[in-house]
Design an enzyme around this catalytic site. Structure first.
Site, mmCIF file in Angstrom:
data_model
loop_
_atom_site.group_PDB
_atom_site.id
_atom_site.type_symbol
_atom_site.label_atom_id
_atom_site.label_comp_id
_atom_site.label_asym_id
_atom_site.label_seq_id
_atom_site.Cartn_x
_atom_site.Cartn_y
_atom_site.Cartn_z
ATOM 1 N N HIS A 89 -0.695 -5.609 2.993
ATOM 2 C CA HIS A 89 -1.828 -6.520 3.167
ATOM 3 C C HIS A 89 -1.362 -7.926 2.789
ATOM 4 O O HIS A 89 -0.694 -8.106 1.761
ATOM 5 C CB HIS A 89 -2.993 -6.109 2.253
ATOM 6 C CG HIS A 89 -3.976 -5.226 2.914
ATOM 7 N ND1 HIS A 89 -4.265 -3.948 2.478
ATOM 8 C CD2 HIS A 89 -4.763 -5.432 3.994
ATOM 9 C CE1 HIS A 89 -5.178 -3.410 3.257
ATOM 10 N NE2 HIS A 89 -5.498 -4.286 4.188
ATOM 11 N N CYS B 99 -7.422 -1.092 8.663
ATOM 12 C CA CYS B 99 -6.097 -1.117 8.031
ATOM 13 C C CYS B 99 -5.702 0.262 7.522
ATOM 14 O O CYS B 99 -4.626 0.774 7.845
ATOM 15 C CB CYS B 99 -6.067 -2.125 6.883
ATOM 16 S SG CYS B 99 -6.143 -3.846 7.429
ATOM 17 N N GLU C 50 0.841 -1.203 0.000
ATOM 18 C CA GLU C 50 0.000 0.000 0.000
ATOM 19 C C GLU C 50 0.877 1.255 0.000
ATOM 20 O O GLU C 50 1.793 1.365 0.817
ATOM 21 C CB GLU C 50 -0.920 0.005 1.222
ATOM 22 C CG GLU C 50 -1.799 -1.224 1.355
ATOM 23 C CD GLU C 50 -2.890 -1.354 0.304
ATOM 24 O OE1 GLU C 50 -3.066 -0.416 -0.507
ATOM 25 O OE2 GLU C 50 -3.560 -2.393 0.282
#
Length: 153
Positions: free
Chosen positions: A123, A104, A42
């Site tokens: 993730h 998250c 991410e």
């Protein structure tokens, strides 16, 4: 450190982590239950859109993580470069600019905010016969070592 699925507790613990430990980099790992044999790197955290209830039945006021924070914060780690330069046999790795709008992404944004961008979020898929804890641990170690190279350490 395992964080609870509770917005307010996450914000408190992430703030405390940055204040007390003052790390060079904080790497957060979250479960992407829909991902099968896929690691997602991410790039940024988003400040708004947190409407889904946490484990205690709450969500942030106005769906916002930091009322005084920017709309999004980019990690100082270039995840796209990392994604292009790394491969782990037996699992696909992809690059993402959207960590979702739940715990998250909330955790990631708070850590980017308190750590001035010196945070990363990965993730990972659920454990399975093909993605064992040992395998995932080695994959994460490879990825984190590459992140530390970007930090100059």
């Amino acid at each position: 450190m395992q964080l609870p699925v509770v917005y307010q507790k996450v914000k408190e613990q992430v703030s405390m982590l940055w204040t007390t430990l003052q790390p060079l980099l904080t790497v957060h790992v979250g479960l992407a239950s829909s991902a099968k044999a896929l690691i997602i790197l991410e790039q940024c955290g988003k400040n708004k859109g947190y409407q889904e209830m946490d484990a205690c039945g709450f969500h942030p006021e106005g769906g916002c993580c930091m009322p005084d924070g920017p709309e999004k914060i980019e990690s100082t780690i270039n995840m796209k470069t990392l994604w292009k330069n790394i491969s782990v046999e037996g699992i696909d790795i992809i690059f993402s600019r959207d960590a979702g709008r739940y715990i998250c992404d909330y955790t990631y944004y708070a850590s980017l905010y308190y750590g001035n961008g010196r945070a990363a979020f990965i993730h990972v898929p659920p454990l399975s016969k093909s993605v064992t804890a040992d395998f995932l641990g080695k994959a994460l170690q490879t990825i984190i070592l590459e992140m530390l190279k970007q930090c100059g350490e």
